[in-house]
Design a protein around this motif. Structure first.
Motif, PDB file in Angstrom:
ATOM      1  N   LYS A  76       0.849  -1.193   0.000  1.00 15.86           N
ATOM      2  CA  LYS A  76       0.000   0.000   0.000  1.00 15.86           C
ATOM      3  C   LYS A  76       0.879   1.234   0.000  1.00 15.86           C
ATOM      4  CE  LYS A  76      -3.648  -2.284   2.470  1.00 15.86           C
ATOM      5  NZ  LYS A  76      -4.069  -2.742   3.759  1.00 15.86           N
ATOM      6  N   PHE A  77       0.452   2.247  -0.746  1.00 19.20           N
ATOM      7  CA  PHE A  77       1.158   3.522  -0.723  1.00 19.20           C
ATOM      8  C   PHE A  77       0.920   4.214   0.615  1.00 19.20           C
ATOM      9  CE2 PHE A  77       1.199   3.317  -5.395  1.00 19.20           C
ATOM     10  CZ  PHE A  77       2.481   3.765  -5.639  1.00 19.20           C
ATOM     11  N   ILE A  78       1.989   4.701   1.198  1.00 21.18           N
ATOM     12  CA  ILE A  78       1.893   5.562   2.377  1.00 21.18           C
ATOM     13  C   ILE A  78       2.004   7.002   1.905  1.00 21.18           C
ATOM     14  CG2 ILE A  78       2.967   6.211   4.564  1.00 21.18           C
ATOM     15  CD1 ILE A  78       4.061   3.268   4.617  1.00 21.18           C
ATOM     16  N   CYS A  79       2.933   7.245   0.990  1.00 24.16           N
ATOM     17  CA  CYS A  79       3.063   8.552   0.328  1.00 24.16           C
ATOM     18  C   CYS A  79       3.861   8.377  -0.946  1.00 24.16           C
ATOM     19  CB  CYS A  79       3.719   9.594   1.249  1.00 24.16           C
ATOM     20  SG  CYS A  79       5.467   9.343   1.564  1.00 24.16           S
ATOM     21  N   GLY A  80       3.752   9.349  -1.833  1.00 22.55           N
ATOM     22  CA  GLY A  80       4.527   9.342  -3.072  1.00 22.55           C
ATOM     23  C   GLY A  80       3.878   8.641  -4.240  1.00 22.55           C
ATOM     24  N   LYS A 103       4.861  -2.914   8.900  1.00 27.77           N
ATOM     25  CA  LYS A 103       5.327  -1.748   9.664  1.00 27.77           C
ATOM     26  C   LYS A 103       4.845  -0.468   9.001  1.00 27.77           C
ATOM     27  CE  LYS A 103       8.056  -3.905  12.661  1.00 27.77           C
ATOM     28  NZ  LYS A 103       9.231  -3.580  13.394  1.00 27.77           N
ATOM     29  N   MET A 104       4.583   0.532   9.841  1.00 34.26           N
ATOM     30  CA  MET A 104       4.122   1.832   9.348  1.00 34.26           C
ATOM     31  C   MET A 104       4.955   2.932   9.994  1.00 34.26           C
ATOM     32  SD  MET A 104       1.661   1.435   7.171  1.00 34.26           S
ATOM     33  CE  MET A 104       0.827   2.995   7.132  1.00 34.26           C
ATOM     34  N   PRO A 105       5.481   3.849   9.186  1.00 37.45           N
ATOM     35  CA  PRO A 105       6.234   4.979   9.737  1.00 37.45           C
ATOM     36  C   PRO A 105       5.300   5.967  10.415  1.00 37.45           C
ATOM     37  CG  PRO A 105       5.932   5.263   7.393  1.00 37.45           C
ATOM     38  CD  PRO A 105       5.382   3.906   7.735  1.00 37.45           C
ATOM     39  N   ASP A 106       5.863   6.773  11.310  1.00 41.16           N
ATOM     40  CA  ASP A 106       5.044   7.787  11.964  1.00 41.16           C
ATOM     41  C   ASP A 106       4.931   9.026  11.064  1.00 41.16           C
ATOM     42  OD1 ASP A 106       7.416   9.301  12.276  1.00 41.16           O
ATOM     43  OD2 ASP A 106       7.657   8.708  14.365  1.00 41.16           O
ATOM     44  N   MET A 127       8.946  13.788   6.274  1.00 43.08           N
ATOM     45  CA  MET A 127      10.332  13.822   5.775  1.00 43.08           C
ATOM     46  C   MET A 127      10.408  13.221   4.370  1.00 43.08           C
ATOM     47  SD  MET A 127      12.494  12.668   9.164  1.00 43.08           S
ATOM     48  CE  MET A 127      14.087  12.679   8.327  1.00 43.08           C
ATOM     49  N   ALA A 128       9.734  12.099   4.170  1.00 38.22           N
ATOM     50  CA  ALA A 128       9.744  11.441   2.860  1.00 38.22           C
ATOM     51  C   ALA A 128       9.071  12.306   1.798  1.00 38.22           C
ATOM     52  CB  ALA A 128       9.060  10.076   2.953  1.00 38.22           C
ATOM     53  N   LYS A 129       7.958  12.938   2.150  1.00 43.25           N
ATOM     54  CA  LYS A 129       7.269  13.812   1.202  1.00 43.25           C
ATOM     55  C   LYS A 129       8.167  14.963   0.778  1.00 43.25           C
ATOM     56  CE  LYS A 129       2.490  13.005   2.672  1.00 43.25           C
ATOM     57  NZ  LYS A 129       1.330  13.586   3.375  1.00 43.25           N
ATOM     58  N   GLU A 130       8.859  15.582   1.736  1.00 36.41           N
ATOM     59  CA  GLU A 130       9.761  16.694   1.429  1.00 36.41           C
ATOM     60  C   GLU A 130      10.886  16.268   0.492  1.00 36.41           C
ATOM     61  OE1 GLU A 130      11.157  18.067   5.215  1.00 36.41           O
ATOM     62  OE2 GLU A 130       9.162  18.759   5.833  1.00 36.41           O
TER      63      GLU A 130
END
Length: 117
Positions: free
Chosen positions: A13-17, A74-77, A83-86
């Protein structure tokens, strides 16, 4: 292989990006120790890890990682996601264990670096 193909192969699943799903990935690395990532990772890679802390994002940025796949569900906070989006790094999450996830991507043709000496 593209990020989209990785997501599909792993049932991730996409979390971001998601907007970067057509980016090319040239190799893969599965590691929970960021020192191993620094030593063995190539650019334009996907990192598979179960480690969820901001150091993962910082290391990925230094190594020109295209995508991070968090294994074992696992899921990042939120801090890590921001941070990943930036940094325009794609984050995915899969329920597969690292060994299985790496094997699936290897079976699909994605390779790591040269053997360690």
């Amino acid at each position: 292989m593209t990020v989209k193909e990785i997501r599909e192969a792993l049932g991730a699943k996409f979390i971001c990006g998601e907007e970067f799903q057509d980016r090319e990935v040239h190799s893969a690395c599965g590691a929970d120790m960021m020192s191993d990532v620094l030593a063995f990772m190539k650019e334009k890679s996907v990192l598979l890890t179960g480690l969820c802390n901001p150091q993962v994002i910082r290391t990925a940025e230094m190594m020109d990682v295209v995508c991070i796949v968090f294994v074992r569900g696992k899921m990042p906070d939120e801090t890590m996601i921001e941070m990943a989006k930036e940094r325009e790094i794609v984050l995915l999450s899969t329920g597969h264990r690292m060994f299985t996830a790496c094997g699936i991507l290897y079976e699909k043709g994605l390779r790591g670096g040269a053997p360690c000496q």
